[in-house]
Design an enzyme around this catalytic site. Sequence first.
Site, mmCIF file in Angstrom:
data_model
loop_
_atom_site.group_PDB
_atom_site.id
_atom_site.type_symbol
_atom_site.label_atom_id
_atom_site.label_comp_id
_atom_site.label_asym_id
_atom_site.label_seq_id
_atom_site.Cartn_x
_atom_site.Cartn_y
_atom_site.Cartn_z
ATOM 1 N N ASN A 7 -17.095 -11.246 -1.961
ATOM 2 C CA ASN A 7 -16.336 -10.007 -1.806
ATOM 3 C C ASN A 7 -17.377 -8.896 -1.623
ATOM 4 O O ASN A 7 -17.971 -8.431 -2.592
ATOM 5 C CB ASN A 7 -15.484 -9.786 -3.059
ATOM 6 C CG ASN A 7 -14.662 -8.510 -2.977
ATOM 7 O OD1 ASN A 7 -14.801 -7.728 -2.022
ATOM 8 N ND2 ASN A 7 -13.820 -8.283 -3.969
ATOM 9 N N ARG A 97 -13.432 -12.395 1.182
ATOM 10 C CA ARG A 97 -12.308 -11.477 1.080
ATOM 11 C C ARG A 97 -12.517 -10.421 2.170
ATOM 12 O O ARG A 97 -13.533 -9.745 2.183
ATOM 13 C CB ARG A 97 -12.293 -10.802 -0.281
ATOM 14 C CG ARG A 97 -11.244 -9.720 -0.328
ATOM 15 C CD ARG A 97 -11.394 -8.866 -1.550
ATOM 16 N NE ARG A 97 -10.337 -7.870 -1.556
ATOM 17 C CZ ARG A 97 -10.496 -6.633 -1.969
ATOM 18 N NH1 ARG A 97 -11.671 -6.220 -2.393
ATOM 19 N NH2 ARG A 97 -9.499 -5.791 -1.959
ATOM 20 N N HIS A 187 -3.783 -6.048 -1.616
ATOM 21 C CA HIS A 187 -3.686 -6.976 -2.761
ATOM 22 C C HIS A 187 -2.876 -8.226 -2.396
ATOM 23 O O HIS A 187 -2.338 -8.900 -3.277
ATOM 24 C CB HIS A 187 -2.984 -6.342 -3.984
ATOM 25 C CG HIS A 187 -3.754 -5.281 -4.679
ATOM 26 N ND1 HIS A 187 -3.142 -4.230 -5.310
ATOM 27 C CD2 HIS A 187 -5.080 -5.101 -4.865
ATOM 28 C CE1 HIS A 187 -4.062 -3.449 -5.848
ATOM 29 N NE2 HIS A 187 -5.249 -3.943 -5.574
ATOM 30 N N ARG A 248 -6.366 7.031 -7.813
ATOM 31 C CA ARG A 248 -5.553 7.381 -6.637
ATOM 32 C C ARG A 248 -4.203 7.922 -7.073
ATOM 33 O O ARG A 248 -3.600 7.435 -8.029
ATOM 34 C CB ARG A 248 -5.321 6.152 -5.748
ATOM 35 C CG ARG A 248 -6.560 5.584 -5.146
ATOM 36 C CD ARG A 248 -6.193 4.514 -4.113
ATOM 37 N NE ARG A 248 -7.342 3.702 -3.786
ATOM 38 C CZ ARG A 248 -7.415 2.383 -3.992
ATOM 39 N NH1 ARG A 248 -6.397 1.725 -4.508
ATOM 40 N NH2 ARG A 248 -8.506 1.736 -3.664
ATOM 41 N N GLU A 394 -7.757 -14.237 -7.286
ATOM 42 C CA GLU A 394 -7.912 -14.146 -5.836
ATOM 43 C C GLU A 394 -9.029 -15.060 -5.335
ATOM 44 O O GLU A 394 -8.917 -15.670 -4.276
ATOM 45 C CB GLU A 394 -8.215 -12.688 -5.449
ATOM 46 C CG GLU A 394 -7.012 -11.782 -5.698
ATOM 47 C CD GLU A 394 -7.385 -10.316 -5.799
ATOM 48 O OE1 GLU A 394 -7.337 -9.641 -4.774
ATOM 49 O OE2 GLU A 394 -7.728 -9.859 -6.905
#
Length: 410
Positions: A7, A97, A187, A248, A394
């Site tokens: 990643n 990823r 996601h 965020r 993941e």
Amino acid sequence: MNILVLNCGSSSLKFQLIATDLERIERRADQRLAYGMIDRIGGAAILNFAVEGQKPEKSAAPIRNISAALDAVIKWIASQSIEGVKNLGDIDAVGHRVVHGGEYFAQSVLIDDDVLQTIEDCIELAPLHNPANIRGIQAVREIFGKTLPQAAVFDTAFHQTLPPKAFLYAIPYQLYRRHKIRRYGFHGTSHRYVAYQYRTVNNIPRENVNIITLHLGNGSSIAAIRGGNTIDTSMGLTPLEGLVMGTRSGDLDPAILEFVGAKEGLTIHETEMMLNKQSGLLGISGLTNDMRELLAEAEESDDRRARLAIEIFCYRVGKYIGSYLAAMNGTDAIIFAGGIGENSSKIRALICENLGWLGVRLDEGRNDECVGGREGVISADDSRLKIWVIPTNEELLIARDTVRLIHGLI
Ligand code: AMP
């Protein structure tokens, strides 16, 4: 097979080395061998590496780019006594990823020059993320040669089943035609893993999976999954839309952009940075983006703004659950995942408090027990809906996709 999962971010690289193959996937006997991350690439980097079951090693070293970071990871792996991995040749494939696959990729793919070009074409949709992912893919080619299989697993792919009524914004249609402005959602690998795990544990076919998945972490999103497919999700063109997150804002009136710019003398870019980096839990509380610290502040010092941040976070999740229940015509289960969803029984309880009208009842003991990576049902036996905690993984899904791609099963 030994799969290296990468990643790559703009200044970080996370990895896991996972032993898996078709037979292990079937038996759910995949095994993580090593994991770690390098932070602050481009300067004095911090390296955190661990062999599974052993104490993590922390060190610092100047690392100038992703290629040098990958080199450091490979050298470290080769220097450890990891069963079945003596040298570079024992790594059979790499799974990446990749953040944005636009409308091009509805599933994972093996990377060739055309795929790499298409990931490049998506850079304008994810200018911070896709370039780093591409650098990671190129670094693997430099170190291992072009023949080592590499797979791309996209954050956006799982949400490609969204129907137009869910993915189109109510803005002039030409903007979608010309620039592909639409909801993509992110996601996806996490929501897909959780949905897969749910159907495996419950032994139900994919088409019978009707659930709402909540990925609540530093970044948060929610997905409505009907018949095994996502039909709506809260993140949009970018990960800024939807739930309140660590830094965020999530949903807001877009007129705020110009208004804040005029009042505070900020450019649109600066305002957008503020919405991404200084808003959410951090912005409301003025303290931190870390939910653990906010809960402690609220509890120990009764901090008003910490309480407000928690309240707004939970309220927004509740509103989304309500709207997805309407969008899906009901659901069989609601599933919590992500750093907050997997670890905070308090936040789960606060969210579920507002679902009493639905007949949702948590079992306090079960809720308190499901923390730190434990999977299970946390609703009471007489709850009308099942509430689950399913820790996401993941990296495991990326490793499994890589194996299945190599065998031509995707
Ligand atoms: P993630 O982005 O999924 O890794 O989640 C990271 C976030 O999970 C952190 O920023 C924390 O706010 C939150 N978190 C982790 N453990 C706990 C906990 N025990 N209670 C509340 N929040 C937690």
